[in-house]
Motif scaffolding. Structure first.
Motif, PDB file in Angstrom:
ATOM      1  N   MET A   1      15.514 -61.721  -4.838  1.00  0.00           N
ATOM      2  CA  MET A   1      15.104 -63.021  -4.301  1.00  0.00           C
ATOM      3  C   MET A   1      13.578 -63.084  -4.155  1.00  0.00           C
ATOM      4  SD  MET A   1      17.865 -64.688  -4.180  1.00  0.00           S
ATOM      5  CE  MET A   1      18.623 -63.660  -5.422  1.00  0.00           C
ATOM      6  N   ASN A   2      12.968 -61.983  -3.718  1.00  0.00           N
ATOM      7  CA  ASN A   2      11.510 -61.948  -3.616  1.00  0.00           C
ATOM      8  C   ASN A   2      10.857 -62.104  -4.981  1.00  0.00           C
ATOM      9  OD1 ASN A   2      11.277 -61.730  -0.865  1.00  0.00           O
ATOM     10  ND2 ASN A   2      11.060 -59.507  -0.863  1.00  0.00           N
ATOM     11  N   ALA A   3      11.370 -61.396  -5.979  1.00  0.00           N
ATOM     12  CA  ALA A   3      10.801 -61.481  -7.327  1.00  0.00           C
ATOM     13  C   ALA A   3      10.970 -62.888  -7.900  1.00  0.00           C
ATOM     14  CB  ALA A   3      11.451 -60.453  -8.251  1.00  0.00           C
ATOM     15  N   ALA A   4      12.122 -63.496  -7.666  1.00  0.00           N
ATOM     16  CA  ALA A   4      12.362 -64.857  -8.168  1.00  0.00           C
ATOM     17  C   ALA A   4      11.381 -65.833  -7.527  1.00  0.00           C
ATOM     18  CB  ALA A   4      13.804 -65.270  -7.894  1.00  0.00           C
TER      19      ALA A   4
ATOM     20  N   ILE B   1      18.346 -67.693 -14.077  1.00  0.00           N
ATOM     21  CA  ILE B   1      19.308 -66.749 -13.506  1.00  0.00           C
ATOM     22  C   ILE B   1      18.979 -65.330 -13.937  1.00  0.00           C
ATOM     23  CG2 ILE B   1      21.215 -68.404 -13.348  1.00  0.00           C
ATOM     24  CD1 ILE B   1      22.341 -67.046 -15.911  1.00  0.00           C
ATOM     25  N   TRP B   2      19.394 -64.395 -13.114  1.00  0.00           N
ATOM     26  CA  TRP B   2      19.230 -62.985 -13.420  1.00  0.00           C
ATOM     27  C   TRP B   2      20.380 -62.520 -14.290  1.00  0.00           C
ATOM     28  CZ3 TRP B   2      14.781 -60.780 -12.386  1.00  0.00           C
ATOM     29  CH2 TRP B   2      14.032 -61.154 -11.280  1.00  0.00           C
TER      30      TRP B   2
ATOM     31  N   PRO C   1       9.730 -60.921 -14.992  1.00  0.00           N
ATOM     32  CA  PRO C   1       9.944 -59.670 -14.279  1.00  0.00           C
ATOM     33  C   PRO C   1      11.284 -59.023 -14.638  1.00  0.00           C
ATOM     34  CG  PRO C   1      10.533 -61.476 -12.845  1.00  0.00           C
ATOM     35  CD  PRO C   1      10.019 -62.086 -14.140  1.00  0.00           C
ATOM     36  N   ALA C   2      11.349 -57.739 -14.477  1.00  0.00           N
ATOM     37  CA  ALA C   2      12.603 -56.986 -14.551  1.00  0.00           C
ATOM     38  C   ALA C   2      12.626 -56.124 -13.296  1.00  0.00           C
ATOM     39  CB  ALA C   2      12.662 -56.125 -15.802  1.00  0.00           C
ATOM     40  N   VAL C   3      13.719 -56.213 -12.563  1.00  0.00           N
ATOM     41  CA  VAL C   3      13.818 -55.502 -11.292  1.00  0.00           C
ATOM     42  C   VAL C   3      14.946 -54.486 -11.414  1.00  0.00           C
ATOM     43  CG1 VAL C   3      14.183 -55.738  -8.807  1.00  0.00           C
ATOM     44  CG2 VAL C   3      13.032 -57.569 -10.078  1.00  0.00           C
ATOM     45  N   SER C   4      14.632 -53.226 -11.154  1.00  0.00           N
ATOM     46  CA  SER C   4      15.653 -52.192 -11.315  1.00  0.00           C
ATOM     47  C   SER C   4      15.839 -51.400 -10.031  1.00  0.00           C
ATOM     48  CB  SER C   4      15.298 -51.263 -12.471  1.00  0.00           C
ATOM     49  OG  SER C   4      14.059 -50.658 -12.247  1.00  0.00           O
ATOM     50  N   ILE C   5      17.008 -50.805  -9.952  1.00  0.00           N
ATOM     51  CA  ILE C   5      17.345 -49.933  -8.839  1.00  0.00           C
ATOM     52  C   ILE C   5      18.138 -48.765  -9.407  1.00  0.00           C
ATOM     53  CG2 ILE C   5      19.439 -51.217  -8.295  1.00  0.00           C
ATOM     54  CD1 ILE C   5      19.075 -50.516  -5.366  1.00  0.00           C
TER      55      ILE C   5
ATOM     56  N   ALA D   1      17.945 -56.134 -13.442  1.00  0.00           N
ATOM     57  CA  ALA D   1      18.078 -57.589 -13.505  1.00  0.00           C
ATOM     58  C   ALA D   1      16.847 -58.125 -14.236  1.00  0.00           C
ATOM     59  CB  ALA D   1      18.166 -58.181 -12.103  1.00  0.00           C
ATOM     60  N   PHE D   2      17.103 -59.048 -15.149  1.00  0.00           N
ATOM     61  CA  PHE D   2      16.017 -59.656 -15.913  1.00  0.00           C
ATOM     62  C   PHE D   2      16.426 -61.070 -16.274  1.00  0.00           C
ATOM     63  CE2 PHE D   2      18.928 -57.498 -18.664  1.00  0.00           C
ATOM     64  CZ  PHE D   2      19.079 -58.332 -19.765  1.00  0.00           C
ATOM     65  N   ASN D   3      15.474 -61.866 -16.738  1.00  0.00           N
ATOM     66  CA  ASN D   3      15.747 -63.247 -17.102  1.00  0.00           C
ATOM     67  C   ASN D   3      15.495 -63.406 -18.594  1.00  0.00           C
ATOM     68  OD1 ASN D   3      15.260 -66.083 -17.660  1.00  0.00           O
ATOM     69  ND2 ASN D   3      15.247 -66.390 -15.444  1.00  0.00           N
ATOM     70  N   LEU D   4      16.524 -63.818 -19.335  1.00  0.00           N
ATOM     71  CA  LEU D   4      16.405 -63.966 -20.788  1.00  0.00           C
ATOM     72  C   LEU D   4      15.353 -64.998 -21.183  1.00  0.00           C
ATOM     73  CD1 LEU D   4      20.168 -63.803 -21.820  1.00  0.00           C
ATOM     74  CD2 LEU D   4      18.407 -62.081 -22.253  1.00  0.00           C
TER      75      LEU D   4
END
Length: 107
Positions: free
Chosen positions: A18-21, A31-32, A51-55, A99-102
């Motif tokens: 949510m912060n990255a979005a 959408i992610w 952005p791409a957010v990973s965990i 998570a990434f956005n196409l």
């Protein structure tokens, strides 16, 4: 593995998403996409999308965190046949949720 650990991992990851979005100006139709990948797959997604957010998630929790994140993002279910199995997660060393956005390729 405790349910609480899955919930904590998921809550922290959703918070980061949510912060990255917000930080990157996502619109309501942005959408992610979620993907469970290896370390090299993670590197490729980070190289290809911003952005791409990973965990990093332990293999015993990865599917549960994936499904909980998907639910938290209010996304419809993925086709289970397209997801790695618990056995594949262990043998293929899949230990990242990314998570990434196409719509946002790194250019």
């Amino acid at each position: 593995m405790s349910v609480q650990t899955v919930e904590v991992q998921t809550r922290m990851y959703l918070y980061d998403l949510m912060n990255a979005a917000s930080e990157h100006g996502f619109k309501s139709d942005d959408i992610w996409e979620l993907s469970m990948v290896t370390a090299s797959g993670r590197s490729k997604l980070h190289k290809d999308y911003f952005p791409a957010v990973s965990i990093k998630v332990g293999p015993e929790m990865l599917l549960q965190v994936f499904h909980a994140t998907q639910k938290g993002l209010k996304q419809s279910s993925y086709n289970e046949s397209q997801l790695p199995t618990a056995k594949n997660i262990l043998t293929d060393e899949i230990n990242y949720l990314v998570a990434f956005n196409l719509k946002r390729p790194r250019g």
